[in-house]
Design a protein around this motif. Structure first.
Motif, PDB file in Angstrom:
ATOM      1  N   VAL A 183       0.699  -1.120  -0.109  1.00 58.40           N
ATOM      2  CA  VAL A 183      -0.008   0.081   0.097  1.00 58.40           C
ATOM      3  C   VAL A 183       0.631   1.411   0.144  1.00 58.40           C
ATOM      4  O   VAL A 183       0.600   2.308  -0.759  1.00 58.40           O
ATOM      5  N   ARG A 184       2.040   1.401   0.815  1.00 57.68           N
ATOM      6  CA  ARG A 184       3.006   2.376   0.871  1.00 57.68           C
ATOM      7  C   ARG A 184       3.251   2.771  -0.593  1.00 57.68           C
ATOM      8  O   ARG A 184       3.435   3.856  -0.992  1.00 57.68           O
ATOM      9  N   ASP A 185       3.974   1.674  -1.282  1.00 58.46           N
ATOM     10  CA  ASP A 185       4.391   1.937  -2.691  1.00 58.46           C
ATOM     11  C   ASP A 185       3.460   2.417  -3.642  1.00 58.46           C
ATOM     12  O   ASP A 185       3.515   3.337  -4.414  1.00 58.46           O
ATOM     13  N   SER A 186       2.147   1.788  -3.625  1.00 57.91           N
ATOM     14  CA  SER A 186       0.910   2.245  -4.331  1.00 57.91           C
ATOM     15  C   SER A 186       0.716   3.863  -4.153  1.00 57.91           C
ATOM     16  O   SER A 186       0.382   4.360  -4.922  1.00 57.91           O
ATOM     17  N   TYR A 187       0.674   4.152  -2.875  1.00 59.13           N
ATOM     18  CA  TYR A 187       0.250   5.528  -2.430  1.00 59.13           C
ATOM     19  C   TYR A 187       1.379   6.425  -2.805  1.00 59.13           C
ATOM     20  O   TYR A 187       0.989   7.686  -3.374  1.00 59.13           O
ATOM     21  N   ASP A 244       3.058   6.161  -5.671  1.00 56.79           N
ATOM     22  CA  ASP A 244       2.957   6.224  -7.097  1.00 56.79           C
ATOM     23  C   ASP A 244       1.877   7.078  -7.334  1.00 56.79           C
ATOM     24  O   ASP A 244       1.941   7.936  -8.217  1.00 56.79           O
ATOM     25  N   PHE A 245       0.635   6.969  -6.436  1.00 55.50           N
ATOM     26  CA  PHE A 245      -0.513   7.721  -6.725  1.00 55.50           C
ATOM     27  C   PHE A 245      -0.142   9.291  -6.587  1.00 55.50           C
ATOM     28  O   PHE A 245      -0.649  10.143  -7.277  1.00 55.50           O
ATOM     29  N   ILE A 246       0.557   9.419  -5.600  1.00 47.85           N
ATOM     30  CA  ILE A 246       0.825  10.969  -5.270  1.00 47.85           C
ATOM     31  C   ILE A 246       1.649  11.497  -6.265  1.00 47.85           C
ATOM     32  O   ILE A 246       1.686  12.614  -6.527  1.00 47.85           O
ATOM     33  N   SER A 247       2.913  10.785  -6.719  1.00 46.04           N
ATOM     34  CA  SER A 247       3.696  11.213  -7.626  1.00 46.04           C
ATOM     35  C   SER A 247       2.967  11.663  -8.874  1.00 46.04           C
ATOM     36  O   SER A 247       2.997  12.727  -9.476  1.00 46.04           O
ATOM     37  N   ALA A 248       1.866  10.681  -9.169  1.00 42.96           N
ATOM     38  CA  ALA A 248       1.155  11.096 -10.694  1.00 42.96           C
ATOM     39  C   ALA A 248       0.238  12.334 -10.258  1.00 42.96           C
ATOM     40  O   ALA A 248       0.108  13.219 -11.426  1.00 42.96           O
ATOM     41  N   PHE A 249      -0.361  12.359  -9.335  1.00 44.42           N
ATOM     42  CA  PHE A 249      -1.216  13.694  -8.725  1.00 44.42           C
ATOM     43  C   PHE A 249      -0.544  14.865  -8.974  1.00 44.42           C
ATOM     44  O   PHE A 249      -0.848  15.971  -9.439  1.00 44.42           O
ATOM     45  N   TYR A 250       0.665  14.634  -8.118  1.00 44.11           N
ATOM     46  CA  TYR A 250       1.503  16.046  -8.372  1.00 44.11           C
ATOM     47  C   TYR A 250       1.727  16.435  -9.588  1.00 44.11           C
ATOM     48  O   TYR A 250       1.844  17.731 -10.136  1.00 44.11           O
ATOM     49  N   VAL A 251       2.474  15.514 -10.586  1.00 48.04           N
ATOM     50  CA  VAL A 251       2.948  15.837 -11.826  1.00 48.04           C
ATOM     51  C   VAL A 251       1.645  16.474 -12.646  1.00 48.04           C
ATOM     52  O   VAL A 251       1.777  17.389 -13.313  1.00 48.04           O
TER      53      VAL A 251
END
Length: 104
Positions: A40-44, A46-53
């Motif tokens: 879950v930590r790794d998925s989160y 990745d999600f935050i990185s994509a959202f930030y970009v």
């Protein structure tokens, strides 16, 4: 094989049913919880990185259009790409020259 498992068998024979259940549950659930935590930590992340970009790109393009309007180009338009708060901001910005009496 029997001598290898004899300490575990002796321990299990001394424990009550509730203690056996608790021990087996802990031995089963702890590795599962640790594995799930890392997944879950790794998925989160990745999600935050994509959202930030995504937000950064939207703000950059809106900033470029604002710079054009500040330089006097009232025909500059911002293409609204989302329905979130940034999309609402872009839509309001598109309507700004129209409110000033300029042709849109």
């Amino acid at each position: 094989m029997k001598s290898l498992l004899s300490p575990a068998i002796k321990l299990m024979n001394r424990l009550s049913f509730a203690m056996k259940f608790s021990l087996i549950s802990a031995l089963f659930f702890l590795p599962m919880l640790i594995t799930n935590f890392y997944l879950v930590r790794d998925s989160y992340q990745d999600f935050i990185s994509a959202f930030y970009v995504s937000i950064r790109a939207s703000l950059r393009s809106l900033g470029q259009v604002m710079d054009q309007v500040a330089a006097g180009d009232l025909t500059a338009h911002f293409t609204v790409q989302s329905r979130d708060e940034l999309g609402e901001l872009g839509h309001a910005f598109r309507q700004y020259p129209c409110r000033g009496g300029y042709d849109c």
